[in-house]
Design a protein around this motif. Structure first.
Motif, PDB file in Angstrom:
ATOM      1  N   GLU A 154      10.639   5.246 -14.317  1.00  0.00           N
ATOM      2  CA  GLU A 154       9.702   6.290 -14.750  1.00  0.00           C
ATOM      3  C   GLU A 154       8.264   5.927 -14.371  1.00  0.00           C
ATOM      4  O   GLU A 154       7.518   6.778 -13.906  1.00  0.00           O
ATOM      5  CB  GLU A 154       9.811   6.504 -16.266  1.00  0.00           C
ATOM      6  N   LEU A 183       7.875   6.485 -10.637  1.00  0.00           N
ATOM      7  CA  LEU A 183       7.778   7.926 -10.362  1.00  0.00           C
ATOM      8  C   LEU A 183       6.412   8.471 -10.754  1.00  0.00           C
ATOM      9  O   LEU A 183       5.841   9.303 -10.041  1.00  0.00           O
ATOM     10  CB  LEU A 183       8.887   8.689 -11.089  1.00  0.00           C
ATOM     11  N   ARG A 184       5.884   7.993 -11.860  1.00  0.00           N
ATOM     12  CA  ARG A 184       4.549   8.444 -12.284  1.00  0.00           C
ATOM     13  C   ARG A 184       3.476   7.981 -11.301  1.00  0.00           C
ATOM     14  O   ARG A 184       2.516   8.708 -11.045  1.00  0.00           O
ATOM     15  CB  ARG A 184       4.245   7.955 -13.691  1.00  0.00           C
ATOM     16  N   ARG A 211       4.049   7.520  -8.029  1.00  0.00           N
ATOM     17  CA  ARG A 211       4.237   8.379  -6.852  1.00  0.00           C
ATOM     18  C   ARG A 211       3.667   9.776  -7.065  1.00  0.00           C
ATOM     19  O   ARG A 211       3.163  10.399  -6.133  1.00  0.00           O
ATOM     20  CB  ARG A 211       5.713   8.466  -6.472  1.00  0.00           C
ATOM     21  N   ARG A 212       3.763  10.281  -8.303  1.00  0.00           N
ATOM     22  CA  ARG A 212       3.218  11.616  -8.610  1.00  0.00           C
ATOM     23  C   ARG A 212       1.720  11.567  -8.887  1.00  0.00           C
ATOM     24  O   ARG A 212       1.112  12.582  -9.199  1.00  0.00           O
ATOM     25  CB  ARG A 212       3.940  12.203  -9.817  1.00  0.00           C
ATOM     26  N   ARG A 213       1.146  10.364  -8.785  1.00  0.00           N
ATOM     27  CA  ARG A 213      -0.286  10.128  -9.011  1.00  0.00           C
ATOM     28  C   ARG A 213      -0.717  10.404 -10.447  1.00  0.00           C
ATOM     29  O   ARG A 213      -1.860  10.747 -10.701  1.00  0.00           O
ATOM     30  CB  ARG A 213      -1.130  10.900  -8.012  1.00  0.00           C
ATOM     31  N   GLU A 214       0.225  10.253 -11.370  1.00  0.00           N
ATOM     32  CA  GLU A 214      -0.106  10.349 -12.788  1.00  0.00           C
ATOM     33  C   GLU A 214      -0.640   9.010 -13.286  1.00  0.00           C
ATOM     34  O   GLU A 214      -1.335   8.951 -14.291  1.00  0.00           O
ATOM     35  CB  GLU A 214       1.124  10.761 -13.597  1.00  0.00           C
ATOM     36  N   ARG A 236       2.068   6.347  -2.768  1.00  0.00           N
ATOM     37  CA  ARG A 236       1.716   7.675  -2.242  1.00  0.00           C
ATOM     38  C   ARG A 236       2.849   8.642  -2.493  1.00  0.00           C
ATOM     39  O   ARG A 236       4.000   8.288  -2.481  1.00  0.00           O
ATOM     40  CB  ARG A 236       1.461   7.581  -0.739  1.00  0.00           C
ATOM     41  N   SER A 237       2.485   9.900  -2.628  1.00  0.00           N
ATOM     42  CA  SER A 237       3.530  10.920  -2.786  1.00  0.00           C
ATOM     43  C   SER A 237       3.828  11.548  -1.460  1.00  0.00           C
ATOM     44  O   SER A 237       3.177  11.334  -0.488  1.00  0.00           O
ATOM     45  CB  SER A 237       3.095  11.970  -3.774  1.00  0.00           C
TER      46      SER A 237
END
Length: 72
Positions: free
Chosen positions: A22, A25-26, A28-31, A71-72
């Motif tokens: 998680e 993924l966060r 990669r999503r730039r969160e 990076r996404s």
């Protein structure tokens, strides 16, 4: 968030824990902001050169692995 070598290796083998997956993924999503230190990128590459990451078949795939972490 600093990404260490063991997280990169676990990602390469599909063995991340649910929480670690998680976080990745966060990133990669730039969160979250992620950082792969140059020493980690170097060590990950050395592991690949020694044949410890058989799922990656070229140096370009190795580079993409740690670049995609950020990076996404």
């Amino acid at each position: 968030m600093v990404v260490d070598t063991y997280a990169m290796l676990s990602m390469g083998f599909g063995e991340l824990t649910k929480n670690a997956e998680e976080v990745m993924l966060r990133i990669r999503r730039r969160e979250l902001e992620g950082l792969v230190p140059s020493t980690v990128a170097f060590e990950f590459t050395v592991h690949w050169l020694r044949g410890r990451i058989p799922s990656l078949t070229s140096i370009n795939e190795v580079r993409t692995s740690y670049n995609l972490t950020l990076r996404s």
